[in-house]
Design an enzyme around this catalytic site. Structure first.
Site, PDB file in Angstrom:
ATOM      1  N   ARG A 107      81.959 -27.504  24.089  1.00  0.00           N
ATOM      2  CA  ARG A 107      82.871 -27.933  25.158  1.00  0.00           C
ATOM      3  C   ARG A 107      82.229 -27.781  26.537  1.00  0.00           C
ATOM      4  O   ARG A 107      82.655 -28.408  27.489  1.00  0.00           O
ATOM      5  CB  ARG A 107      84.181 -27.148  25.096  1.00  0.00           C
ATOM      6  CG  ARG A 107      85.074 -27.576  23.934  1.00  0.00           C
ATOM      7  CD  ARG A 107      86.294 -26.692  23.817  1.00  0.00           C
ATOM      8  NE  ARG A 107      87.044 -26.654  25.054  1.00  0.00           N
ATOM      9  CZ  ARG A 107      87.917 -25.684  25.360  1.00  0.00           C
ATOM     10  NH1 ARG A 107      88.117 -24.683  24.502  1.00  0.00           N
ATOM     11  NH2 ARG A 107      88.570 -25.712  26.504  1.00  0.00           N
TER      12      ARG A 107
ATOM     13  N   GLY B 234      76.496 -19.985  18.290  1.00  0.00           N
ATOM     14  CA  GLY B 234      77.304 -21.132  18.700  1.00  0.00           C
ATOM     15  C   GLY B 234      76.695 -21.799  19.907  1.00  0.00           C
ATOM     16  O   GLY B 234      76.134 -21.127  20.776  1.00  0.00           O
TER      17      GLY B 234
ATOM     18  N   TYR C  53      41.142 -25.200  44.213  1.00  0.00           N
ATOM     19  CA  TYR C  53      41.070 -25.775  42.869  1.00  0.00           C
ATOM     20  C   TYR C  53      40.131 -26.957  42.910  1.00  0.00           C
ATOM     21  O   TYR C  53      40.281 -27.844  43.758  1.00  0.00           O
ATOM     22  CB  TYR C  53      42.476 -26.215  42.444  1.00  0.00           C
ATOM     23  CG  TYR C  53      42.596 -26.798  41.056  1.00  0.00           C
ATOM     24  CD1 TYR C  53      41.953 -26.211  39.963  1.00  0.00           C
ATOM     25  CD2 TYR C  53      43.364 -27.937  40.833  1.00  0.00           C
ATOM     26  CE1 TYR C  53      42.088 -26.759  38.689  1.00  0.00           C
ATOM     27  CE2 TYR C  53      43.515 -28.475  39.562  1.00  0.00           C
ATOM     28  CZ  TYR C  53      42.861 -27.885  38.483  1.00  0.00           C
ATOM     29  OH  TYR C  53      42.992 -28.424  37.227  1.00  0.00           O
TER      30      TYR C  53
ATOM     31  N   GLY D 211      82.269 -16.871  11.270  1.00  0.00           N
ATOM     32  CA  GLY D 211      83.090 -15.826  11.874  1.00  0.00           C
ATOM     33  C   GLY D 211      82.305 -14.655  12.417  1.00  0.00           C
ATOM     34  O   GLY D 211      81.115 -14.483  12.141  1.00  0.00           O
ATOM     35  N   THR D 212      83.003 -13.840  13.246  1.00  0.00           N
ATOM     36  CA  THR D 212      82.363 -12.715  13.933  1.00  0.00           C
ATOM     37  C   THR D 212      81.874 -11.652  12.955  1.00  0.00           C
ATOM     38  O   THR D 212      80.843 -11.026  13.183  1.00  0.00           O
ATOM     39  CB  THR D 212      83.351 -12.062  14.921  1.00  0.00           C
ATOM     40  OG1 THR D 212      84.594 -11.837  14.234  1.00  0.00           O
ATOM     41  CG2 THR D 212      83.615 -12.972  16.107  1.00  0.00           C
TER      42      THR D 212
ATOM     43  N   ASP E 138      79.236 -13.998  25.829  1.00  0.00           N
ATOM     44  CA  ASP E 138      79.758 -14.891  26.869  1.00  0.00           C
ATOM     45  C   ASP E 138      80.812 -14.224  27.741  1.00  0.00           C
ATOM     46  O   ASP E 138      81.629 -14.896  28.351  1.00  0.00           O
ATOM     47  CB  ASP E 138      80.310 -16.176  26.250  1.00  0.00           C
ATOM     48  CG  ASP E 138      81.420 -15.905  25.244  1.00  0.00           C
ATOM     49  OD1 ASP E 138      81.670 -14.714  24.914  1.00  0.00           O
ATOM     50  OD2 ASP E 138      82.040 -16.871  24.784  1.00  0.00           O
TER      51      ASP E 138
ATOM     52  N   LYS F 220      75.764 -22.385  25.475  1.00  0.00           N
ATOM     53  CA  LYS F 220      76.714 -21.884  26.452  1.00  0.00           C
ATOM     54  C   LYS F 220      76.318 -20.529  27.044  1.00  0.00           C
ATOM     55  O   LYS F 220      76.404 -20.336  28.264  1.00  0.00           O
ATOM     56  CB  LYS F 220      78.104 -21.772  25.819  1.00  0.00           C
ATOM     57  CG  LYS F 220      79.174 -21.392  26.802  1.00  0.00           C
ATOM     58  CD  LYS F 220      80.532 -21.292  26.148  1.00  0.00           C
ATOM     59  CE  LYS F 220      80.750 -19.946  25.521  1.00  0.00           C
ATOM     60  NZ  LYS F 220      82.154 -19.740  25.093  1.00  0.00           N
TER      61      LYS F 220
ATOM     62  N   ARG G 206      30.909 -31.634  62.172  1.00  0.00           N
ATOM     63  CA  ARG G 206      31.631 -32.651  62.921  1.00  0.00           C
ATOM     64  C   ARG G 206      30.695 -33.795  63.263  1.00  0.00           C
ATOM     65  O   ARG G 206      29.671 -33.610  63.901  1.00  0.00           O
ATOM     66  CB  ARG G 206      32.204 -32.022  64.201  1.00  0.00           C
ATOM     67  CG  ARG G 206      33.126 -32.947  64.959  1.00  0.00           C
ATOM     68  CD  ARG G 206      33.653 -32.245  66.201  1.00  0.00           C
ATOM     69  NE  ARG G 206      34.630 -31.202  65.899  1.00  0.00           N
ATOM     70  CZ  ARG G 206      35.122 -30.358  66.808  1.00  0.00           C
ATOM     71  NH1 ARG G 206      34.708 -30.431  68.063  1.00  0.00           N
ATOM     72  NH2 ARG G 206      36.011 -29.450  66.462  1.00  0.00           N
TER      73      ARG G 206
END
Lengths: 469, 469, 469
Positions: free
Chosen positions: B20, B16, B390, B81-82, B107, B27, B443
């Site tokens: 919501r 699922g 790099y 369904g479960t 959940d 979720k 320098r």
């Protein structure tokens, strides 16, 4: 505060490590609102003008902290009760006889100078040998109860010894006292440890004075906060939550604005003028002063610093620094000790300033370090400027005149001076003084190698082009 | 934890999307205290030693997260369904027969290993075919009620099917079960979808076992938290608030100090030793360890890192890093993966360290990047030093010996080595190795052009002088 | 909103400094959720399409703020009551006769456009000369009570003038009204100051219209919030706390995730799409837009900026900036006005970007300033790069092509152009254009002075070696 010329001294009981706190320091050094509990108590005694202070400690860190705060110290190597602790200060007291001695507990940070002063007023007015500071609290269990006879103190009864009737008494012993010093010394000599714990209790000194019919009084504090202490981290958090709420309430009442209380920690010695705005997440500690119209935060840290009128100090840190008026600082700036920022200065992101003065209106926009320098007014610093103040041997000072323009990625090798209106070209390493109005440049000729990069970056470009599709 | 040699497996129901929640992820991947809910559940099963785990998911992101966490996965493409969900794991279960299977909901982040372990103890002690984990909650509406017959489970009645009397039962089905694996497989084959929703329910498998007079039990969890879940952002916020409060409470009880709870997020796998201090606004997540006496924050972010004893870590971020003892870091520092900071190091503002080791006592004060390097002890880095690791093709490694002094704005072009006690002058670009005790300098001579700036800056100075008046 | 073609105007009463607030500004400019109270009221009037707005102010800062917000202004130099204040707008109203005038109080930030619009609907439907906006509140003391006669308004009685029976009325005058403009002008001419305070009250205009048997109505707002104001910092904090709670509640309901409410300040004009995540300590203000899947904070500050879908914006600040999709920003970054960041860009720590566009997939990892530039896609910036955009006279623009590789500590002296795939060597100061595929290098040869450092650092090394033992 009390202006009496009577000799006063204070003894602060701060022995014990406080193992239940499980802290890295002794318990009395744990912080409430950014200040160790012991220092709250020392400062309350000072503010109440309680004279010379002697801290009784067992742990080295407490001895050192007390000495650093300007107190005398005596070490109590054995833990034999509060009476035994005060006895450690016998020589201190004998050298200061003829007046009164304040006894305070080092772990009651909210014992305040006003309470101490008012208790002293009662103590002297009544001519007491001892005056206990009391508080009326909702749940007196575990505390010694105050037995009064009219206005006078008739006794202090420990919780374990209370009758059912006495258990109902809600006025309790705070552990703080004013004693006539001579009476205290005399009583201390008489207390005994013939109790279950084998300890010497200071309350027995009170009992002895009462037995001898000496006058004894009790001053009830306006608030029960004076007895609040903490034995474990949960209790310490509660003290901090109380201190935070109170500090915000106090400053709100004084005209300071807050947007949310969340994450706002303000130490007891911080001064904030009306009209200042404190945003969420700020920690203000030490002897900090925030002037009117200043906007601090969110998430700024200010310690022992002054932030001037109308200055914005956003998401930055200052320690031992001074910032003038209408300055714009942040986000992400650090002012280290002895940074002195003039009015109307602008300091942008990722700038550190240390032990330097910055003149009015100067702009330090980004990614710059100014250390050990005196900078004039209305200068402009490019990005990436470094004051090279340390050569591995000594730290040297740099001077920059007014209206200077310091180019990006300039190194100023201290000691060096830029005259007024001097200009340094981007990338210069300035090894000698630049006269007023002169340009300093040290720049190798740019060489362009055609086609070189095309080969070098072949794989890089191919990889990136794939991402780009 | 349970040391039984019985074969155990776990099936976690995580199908699922949870529309919501309106999240960018499914979720079960929404975070509580910085950790996805599914990972709370997976780790609870692991800690309870529930054997191999199979996650039933419908969404790709959940499949990937479960696999990344080392779980088997089965996809449920239809939401039926479960019972149907557990059937997706039939092959997984058949290959692991002869023991027991734990069913958990993906959940319910607060379902804990202790509850799972105790339920397993009851399950095996009673020799049950199925044991449901239950909780007693204040408002049982919407949940399936537990019908007991003495100690045994007599049934689970869905809310819609409850009699008035049954509606008063406050012991509810958490959705978590222990099944004898063979019994589960047999019952799964028998469940039907002849109900209003046309779905297959796992509770029907329980009903079938009860009809067949198999032994069934119910283990009631100590807390109702085990059934807490979230269907929308408000519910998810509540879970986070509960987790935050609990984490602070747990660490307080363990001797950790906090100044305020505000903005403090601590993940469930974080270890903090007694005596550490956590300031407001800190996020500590992953497998972070904070040693005693360390002071973290305000506003620090620490993930999967260790911060050593007595170390200050102020307003900075660490990810996959290790920091030794008595180190001073911050404010505004980032330690990226594989930064390894030795004891007594000082790292000041605006410094990033990545994939590098820094030896004891070395100082990196400001505006510096150290990447892919091994740095010795007691070195001093000036401001603006860059490890040029790099070149567009590969990342190379730099070595810096002990007691080196690296001047401000130095570029160290990797691969390069500085011998012990080497010195680089400010502004140097170091392209070859510097022997021990040598100076490296590149320098260009400084040229001073008198009067040049005076002309150049004429308008600048005039403008600023007006401001200054 | 109301689409009526009737002429509408609004007068906002914003005179007075609000001395009890003790603010650096006038009271109506104090901020609630990052927006001055006056601007809340102006925007509510605008959103309700209440036509041209005239702000009546006494203080200069309010006059300026109102003008900046596009309002007409009239100054009230004497404080002679609300009726006198509205009279200041007489010329404004006379020039806009024939319609209706909304009167609002400048210090009621929660007066909302929906309430204003519904009140206008009632006002026109009933054909009223005046319609007062009312609220039912728990504690009506100090407010004028609403006397109704059936649906119509029968009078407004000041608290001091209330009978015992009237004191029980909990419906009160919000201070906001809709008037037929001509009726308002006529009534204003008739109000007198023959009262204890010697002031002219707007409610007397209502009384006059009632005496003249003009139709009067009362619209009761759905919430008492419409009358909330603040007179002192404690009241202002309460408004901010209400605004913060409401904003989080509103966005939660809309599918936005929060981990804790602590330190979260969200302005009323901020748009956050479902699926975004806001971490603790964030301040989001102005016309900010946060797209779905973005993760903001902790401790980020975003003003008038858009943060794109799936973008991470960690512990950073943005002002007037645009950030694309799947960007990774922070920690410790500042985006200043007109930073436009393309999709998939990475911006690491201690980077500032101002008035520049950054192409897709470009990486700016650390300690870099990009100002006044157009940067192509898939470029890589080393550490310490500076766009030297200001020479003391003018700010110039820099152009960087696609797939460029800009070496560490490079200075790009604007105006300058890097062609596609150009490469600059570390430490280069780029003073002229670099063709596509070319390398730019300006580097003084490195000189190694053997033994030099050994002497120079002798004391340094000895000191450090002692620490090391």
């Amino acid at each position: 505060m009390n202006e009496s010329n009577n000799l006063k001294n204070a003894v602060i009981l701060a022995a014990g490590q406080g193992k239940r706190m499980r802290a890295a320091t002794s318990k009395v050094l744990c912080e409430v609102a950014g200040k160790p509990m012991l220092n709250w108590v020392i400062d309350a005694a000072r503010k109440a003008e309680a004279g010379e202070i002697c801290v009784i400690a067992s742990e080295t860190d407490v001895m050192e902290a007390a000495a650093k705060a300007g107190c005398m110290t005596r070490q109590q190597t054995e833990r034999l009760g509060t009476g035994h602790a005060v006895r450690m200060a016998e020589d201190f007291l004998e050298a200061r006889c003829g007046g009164d001695t304040l006894i305070l507990c080092g772990d009651n940070p909210f014992m305040d100078s006003e309470t101490i002063g008012k208790a002293y007023g009662l103590h002297t007015r009544q001519g007491n040998a001892v005056t206990v500071i009391t508080a009326e609290i909702a749940d007196p269990a575990r505390y010694g109860r105050i037995i009064r006879s009219g206005d006078a103190l008739a006794g202090i009864v420990e919780d374990a010894d209370c009758s059912e009737e006495q258990k109902k008494i809600r006025e309790i012993n705070s552990g703080a006292f004013w004693f006539r010093t001579e009476d205290l010394l005399a009583a201390l000599k008489k207390i005994r440890n013939d109790n279950a714990q084998g300890e010497y209790y200071l309350t027995d000194a009170v009992a002895i004075l009462l037995e001898e019919n000496r006058k004894a009084g009790a001053y009830k504090a306006d608030t029960e906060d004076v007895v609040l202490g903490a034995n474990d981290p949960a209790g310490l958090l509660l003290l901090n939550e109380i201190a935070a709420k109170r500090a915000v309430d106090r400053h709100l009442a004084n005209g300071v604005q807050f947007r949310l209380r969340d994450g706002v920690v303000i130490g007891p010695d911080v001064i904030i003028e009306p009209g200042a705005v404190i945003l969420p997440g700020c920690t203000l500690t030490g002897k900090t002063v925030i002037r009117t119209g200043a906007v601090i935060g969110p998430n700024s840290m200010v310690t022992d610093s002054e932030i001037g009128e109308g200055t914005v100090f956003e998401s930055s840190k200052a320690t031992d620094a001074f910032v003038g008026k209408d300055v714009r600082i942040g986000p992400y700036v650090q002012l280290r000790p002895d940074a002195r920022i003039g009015d109307k200065v602008k300091i942008g992101d990722f700038v550190e300033i240390k032990n330097s003065s910055i003149g009015e209106g100067t702009s330090v926009a980004h990614l710059t370090y100014i250390g050990d320098a005196d900078v004039g007014k209305y200068c402009n610093f490019g990005c990436g400027v470094v004051f090279v103040n340390y050569d591995g041997e000594v730290k040297n000072r740099t001077r920059v005149g007014d209206y200077c323009f310091v180019g990006c990625n300039t190194n100023l090798i201290a000691p060096v001076t830029l005259g007024d209106g001097a200009y340094t070209a981007a990338g210069a390493t300035v090894t000698k003084d630049v006269p007023a109005g002169a340009l300093a440049i040290s720049r190798e000729a740019l060489v362009i190698k055609d086609g070189w990069a095309a080969k070098k970056l072949k794989k890089y470009i191919e990889k990136k082009q794939k991402l780009s599709q």
